[in-house]
Design an enzyme around this catalytic site. Structure first.
Site, PDB file in Angstrom:
ATOM      1  N   ASN A  76      40.957  35.011  37.628  1.00 53.18           N
ATOM      2  CA  ASN A  76      40.688  35.748  38.857  1.00 53.18           C
ATOM      3  C   ASN A  76      39.428  35.093  39.412  1.00 53.18           C
ATOM      4  O   ASN A  76      38.408  35.067  38.731  1.00 53.18           O
ATOM      5  CB  ASN A  76      40.454  37.211  38.436  1.00 53.18           C
ATOM      6  CG  ASN A  76      39.613  38.007  39.401  1.00 53.18           C
ATOM      7  OD1 ASN A  76      39.543  37.699  40.588  1.00 53.18           O
ATOM      8  ND2 ASN A  76      38.968  39.049  38.884  1.00 53.18           N
TER       9      ASN A  76
ATOM     10  N   LYS B 258      37.668  36.077  41.827  1.00 49.13           N
ATOM     11  CA  LYS B 258      36.806  37.112  42.440  1.00 49.13           C
ATOM     12  C   LYS B 258      36.440  36.699  43.876  1.00 49.13           C
ATOM     13  O   LYS B 258      37.246  36.087  44.558  1.00 49.13           O
ATOM     14  CB  LYS B 258      35.567  37.349  41.576  1.00 49.13           C
ATOM     15  CG  LYS B 258      35.941  37.693  40.135  1.00 49.13           C
ATOM     16  CD  LYS B 258      34.829  38.298  39.345  1.00 49.13           C
ATOM     17  CE  LYS B 258      35.323  38.533  37.920  1.00 49.13           C
ATOM     18  NZ  LYS B 258      34.369  39.228  37.079  1.00 49.13           N
TER      19      LYS B 258
ATOM     20  N   HIS C 143      41.367  46.209  38.523  1.00 47.64           N
ATOM     21  CA  HIS C 143      40.262  45.454  37.901  1.00 47.64           C
ATOM     22  C   HIS C 143      39.028  46.362  37.841  1.00 47.64           C
ATOM     23  O   HIS C 143      38.828  47.202  38.719  1.00 47.64           O
ATOM     24  CB  HIS C 143      39.958  44.190  38.714  1.00 47.64           C
ATOM     25  CG  HIS C 143      38.952  43.310  38.043  1.00 47.64           C
ATOM     26  ND1 HIS C 143      37.596  43.499  38.191  1.00 47.64           N
ATOM     27  CD2 HIS C 143      39.094  42.263  37.207  1.00 47.64           C
ATOM     28  CE1 HIS C 143      36.959  42.594  37.458  1.00 47.64           C
ATOM     29  NE2 HIS C 143      37.847  41.822  36.851  1.00 47.64           N
TER      30      HIS C 143
ATOM     31  N   GLU D 201      36.072  45.989  38.589  1.00 42.52           N
ATOM     32  CA  GLU D 201      35.219  46.005  39.785  1.00 42.52           C
ATOM     33  C   GLU D 201      35.842  46.869  40.880  1.00 42.52           C
ATOM     34  O   GLU D 201      35.131  47.504  41.661  1.00 42.52           O
ATOM     35  CB  GLU D 201      34.956  44.561  40.253  1.00 42.52           C
ATOM     36  CG  GLU D 201      33.992  43.860  39.301  1.00 42.52           C
ATOM     37  CD  GLU D 201      34.177  42.349  39.179  1.00 42.52           C
ATOM     38  OE1 GLU D 201      34.765  41.726  40.069  1.00 42.52           O
ATOM     39  OE2 GLU D 201      33.725  41.802  38.151  1.00 42.52           O
TER      40      GLU D 201
ATOM     41  N   GLU E 103      40.475  44.724  29.468  1.00 42.78           N
ATOM     42  CA  GLU E 103      39.180  44.143  29.783  1.00 42.78           C
ATOM     43  C   GLU E 103      38.104  45.216  29.621  1.00 42.78           C
ATOM     44  O   GLU E 103      37.872  46.011  30.548  1.00 42.78           O
ATOM     45  CB  GLU E 103      39.163  43.653  31.233  1.00 42.78           C
ATOM     46  CG  GLU E 103      40.165  42.572  31.533  1.00 42.78           C
ATOM     47  CD  GLU E 103      39.722  41.714  32.707  1.00 42.78           C
ATOM     48  OE1 GLU E 103      39.344  40.567  32.484  1.00 42.78           O
ATOM     49  OE2 GLU E 103      39.717  42.227  33.836  1.00 42.78           O
TER      50      GLU E 103
ATOM     51  N   GLY F 280      31.791  39.778  33.071  1.00 41.65           N
ATOM     52  CA  GLY F 280      30.824  39.269  34.027  1.00 41.65           C
ATOM     53  C   GLY F 280      29.526  38.767  33.421  1.00 41.65           C
ATOM     54  O   GLY F 280      29.377  38.702  32.198  1.00 41.65           O
TER      55      GLY F 280
ATOM     56  N   SER G 164      34.391  37.882  29.396  1.00 36.33           N
ATOM     57  CA  SER G 164      33.563  36.822  28.799  1.00 36.33           C
ATOM     58  C   SER G 164      34.329  35.912  27.838  1.00 36.33           C
ATOM     59  O   SER G 164      33.779  35.474  26.832  1.00 36.33           O
ATOM     60  CB  SER G 164      32.331  37.416  28.093  1.00 36.33           C
ATOM     61  OG  SER G 164      31.460  38.001  29.038  1.00 36.33           O
TER      62      SER G 164
END
Ligand code: PGA
Length: 263
Positions: free
Chosen positions: A12, A14, A100, A102, A172, A178, A219
């Site tokens: 992804n 982002k 996701h 975020e 995740e 991140g 990560s």
């Protein structure tokens, strides 16, 4: 159907790559990986919406699948600023990511909304990549599995066995994602994956559930990719930062396939 006879690896991008950077990345990745037989890997990239049309012009879908980082739960209508699955397909997207961390944590999306999105994507015959994961404090309270069960049962509410044949789940953990994330240990990730598989078996028939790919994300890097992919229940990797440079991504892909004896 055997969906798990190959490894799933995706990224992804982002809100990082612009249109040109995205198409350059796709072209380079395609070139670097073209010798790898696609019956051993499903490779996918999720760029920003605005780059999708450009990607459609350079991507060879036999080599790289692509899709969106988000999607509307409606097909058409008074939903200013939204992009529907129908529009995504027009740009050649075959996958849509849903939920996701975020989206959930910055844009306050709820499991109920993710459920509507999963339905909308699957109704349009696209692959739905549903992301789930617990927050740091939920892990500290020892309720990671409870959180995952709730997310799965709500986000996959009323999805049929047939539809689930186009479902992929990405686990995740929010604390692993991140720049400030620390990767989950391989043992911790594997336990969660095994739990997720069990819950999928409660939601869907056993035959369908056992075929749903479950990807680990958060990560992932060149050092931990090989050990994660060897763990029980981990069917693929969903990678952010470590995949955004085509050469490094190609190295991770090859490491993973080699360690699984697929190349
Ligand atoms: P990361 O991102 O690999 O950079 O932690 C993962 C993700 O957000 O999917």
């Amino acid at each position: 159907m055997n969906r798990l006879n190959k490894i799933y690896i995706g990224t992804n991008t982002k809100m990082y790559k612009n249109i040109k950077e995205t198409t350059d990345f796709i072209e380079r990745l395609q070139d670097l990986t073209k010798d790898i037989p696609r019956d051993v890997i499903e490779l996918f990239v999720l760029p920003s919406y605005i780059a999708l049309d450009g990607v459609s012009k350079v991507a060879n879908k036999k080599l790289i699948k692509y899709g969106s980082q988000n999607v509307s739960f409606e097909e058409k209508g008074q939903f200013t600023g939204e992009i529907s699955p129908v529009m995504l397909q027009e740009a050649g997207a075959t996958i849509a990511m849903i939920g996701h961390s975020e989206r959930r944590n910055i844009f306050n999306e709820t499991d109920e909304e993710e459920n509507k999105k999963v339905k909308s994507v699957l109704n349009n015959n696209m692959t739905a990549l549903l992301c789930i994961g617990e927050k740091e404090e939920e892990k500290e309270f020892g309720i990671s599995d409870e959180v995952l069960v709730t997310q799965l049962k709500k986000c996959l509410y009323n999805i049929s066995d047939k539809q689930a044949q186009k479902l992929i789940v990405a686990y995740e953990p929010v604390w692993a994602i991140g720049v400030n994330g620390k990767p989950a240990s391989k043992e911790y990730a594997s336990k969660r994956h095994i739990k997720i598989k069990k819950v999928l078996e409660e939601i869907f028939s056993a035959d369908v559930a056992k075929e749903i790919p479950i990807l680990y994300g958060g990560s992932v890097n060149k050092d931990n990719a090989k050990e994660l992919i060897q763990m029980d229940g981990i069917d693929g990797l969903f990678i952010g930062r470590s995949a955004w440079e085509a050469n490094s991504f190609n190295e991770i892909i090859r490491d993973v396939l080699k360690v699984k004896n697929l190349i």
